[in-house]
Design an enzyme around this catalytic site. Structure first.
Site, mmCIF file in Angstrom:
data_model
loop_
_atom_site.group_PDB
_atom_site.id
_atom_site.type_symbol
_atom_site.label_atom_id
_atom_site.label_comp_id
_atom_site.label_asym_id
_atom_site.label_seq_id
_atom_site.Cartn_x
_atom_site.Cartn_y
_atom_site.Cartn_z
ATOM 1 N N ARG A 113 20.476 7.789 34.011
ATOM 2 C CA ARG A 113 21.373 6.698 34.548
ATOM 3 C C ARG A 113 22.673 6.955 34.385
ATOM 4 N NH1 ARG A 113 20.768 0.392 32.262
ATOM 5 N NH2 ARG A 113 19.124 0.658 33.940
ATOM 6 N N HIS A 140 19.081 1.385 42.449
ATOM 7 C CA HIS A 140 18.336 1.309 41.103
ATOM 8 C C HIS A 140 16.763 1.460 41.525
ATOM 9 C CE1 HIS A 140 17.099 0.461 37.042
ATOM 10 N NE2 HIS A 140 17.516 -0.679 36.901
ATOM 11 N N GLN A 143 13.764 0.059 39.406
ATOM 12 C CA GLN A 143 13.717 -1.383 39.202
ATOM 13 C C GLN A 143 13.041 -1.993 40.645
ATOM 14 O OE1 GLN A 143 15.159 -3.586 36.788
ATOM 15 N NE2 GLN A 143 13.666 -4.776 37.799
ATOM 16 N N ASP A 236 21.255 -11.164 40.718
ATOM 17 C CA ASP A 236 21.549 -10.122 39.831
ATOM 18 C C ASP A 236 23.027 -10.633 39.422
ATOM 19 O OD1 ASP A 236 21.513 -7.865 38.197
ATOM 20 O OD2 ASP A 236 22.384 -6.602 39.875
ATOM 21 N N CYS A 276 16.449 -8.713 38.052
ATOM 22 C CA CYS A 276 15.937 -7.521 37.164
ATOM 23 C C CYS A 276 16.557 -7.481 35.566
ATOM 24 C CB CYS A 276 16.701 -6.067 37.931
ATOM 25 S SG CYS A 276 18.541 -6.485 37.909
ATOM 26 N N ARG A 304 8.058 -2.732 35.031
ATOM 27 C CA ARG A 304 8.763 -1.351 35.080
ATOM 28 C C ARG A 304 8.022 -0.220 34.425
ATOM 29 N NH1 ARG A 304 14.255 -1.526 34.984
ATOM 30 N NH2 ARG A 304 14.240 0.673 35.168
#
Ligand code: CP
Ligand code: NVA
Length: 322
Positions: A113, A140, A143, A236, A276, A304
């Protein structure tokens, strides 16, 4: 002989894979999920990567990604080595070259990340082992796997469905949905205010893919246009990691994009809501939507783990899953 097309590859954005390869990840994830639910003892015994290790490097905070990757790696029988504090990985200014070329002597895949897409791309260029994007400012894609898996679970298909995304159209999730929708032949409408719309280069990359699959990608300012007849409604946080200082300004700009029960009524019959997470309840979405029967946020979070178990399996194994 290597019969698995994903073996040894990187996964830095959804467009790194073909739709067939992505579908293989989703199908494998569904099979793993079923196996762990129906027969956990036999699933545990099938862990194929004993003696291998995966390093998980977090340059930003994480709950879901860190824990779901740790569990996915454990379910594969490998060791997860998490580096998320200020005394590890890049904290002493060591070059990306030295860090990658050392780490790959110890581990078999890297989950990272980070910040700029160019930074993770450079890490992947140095490393000869698979590198997985666990979130950058631009994308991402893990995700994305979980989200498209969840949509497929709910509707039995992806092609032809309408996905509405409301809010920050310039963030990692908006770019990821554009790529996934393009590959899977969906209609994606991103509703975002001027100045917060997708990066033109990423939009154009997704449009090129959409031209091959029949997908339709639309960017607009109207939340109503996005919501009208949508099968999947997504939002989001309005201030992604790194943009916290702009929070107060963004709350004002994004207020018309809040997902409420009233706005959700514009969506199609049987529509679902995804986020998410982490969510800022009362900002981009109200409790009445987060906690509604059509909200699939916790299935999405669970997926996930299954999607990442499937992804790592396919990147690390010469053979296709049994
Ligand atoms: N959705 C997601 O990536 O959550 P975390 O930031 O908690 O990992
Ligand atoms: N767009 C959000 C996603 C968090 C998982 C962020 O980057 O903070």
């Amino acid at each position: 002989m290597i019969d698995n097309p994903l073996y040894g590859r990187d996964y830095l954005r959804m467009l790194d894979l073909t739709v067939q390869e992505l579908q293989l990840v989703l199908d494998t994830a569904a099979a793993f999920k079923n196996r762990w639910a129906s027969d956990p003892i036999s699933a545990q015994q099938q862990a194929p990567f004993t003696g291998q290790a995966v390093a998980i490097i977090m340059e930003k905070p994480s709950l879901r990604t860190r824990v779901s990757f740790e569990r996915a790696v454990e379910r594969l029988g490998a060791q997860a080595i998490v580096m998320s504090d200020t005394t590890s990985a890049f904290s002493r200014g060591e070059s990306l070259q030295d860090t990658m070329l050392v780490l790959e002597r110890y581990v078999d895949a890297l989950v990272i990340r980070s910040f700029d897409q160019s930074r993770i791309q450079e890490m992947a260029d140095w490393a000869t082992i698979p590198v997985v994007n666990a979130l950058t400012d631009a994308f991402h894609p893990c995700q994305g796997l979980a989200d498209f898996m969840t949509i497929q679970e709910c509707f039995g298909q992806l092609k032809g469905l309408k996905l509405a995304y409301l809010g920050d159209g310039a963030n990692n999730m908006a770019h990821t949905y554009l790529e996934g929708a393009a590959l899977f032949g969906m209609q994606a409408v991103i509703a975002a205010p001027a100045g917060y719309q997708p990066d033109p280069q990423y939009l154009s990359d997704a449009q090129a893919s959409a031209a091959q699959t029949g997908a339709e990608l639309i960017v607009c300012e109207s939340p109503e246009e996005a919501l009208a007849g949508a099968n999947v409604v997504i939002t989001d946080s309005w201030a992604s990691m790194g943009f916290e200082a702009e929070h107060a300004k963004r709350v004002e700009v994004f207020r018309p994009y809040q997902v409420s029960m009233e706005s959700f009524k514009l969506a199609a019959e049987g529509a679902i809501f995804l986020h998410c997470l982490p969510a800022h309840r009362g900002e981009e979405v109200l409790d009445e939507v987060m906690d509604a029967g059509f909200s699939r946020i916790y299935d999405e979070a669970e997926n996930r783990m299954h999607a990442q178990q499937a992804l790592l399996y396919l990147l690390m194994s010469k053979e296709m899953p049994a």
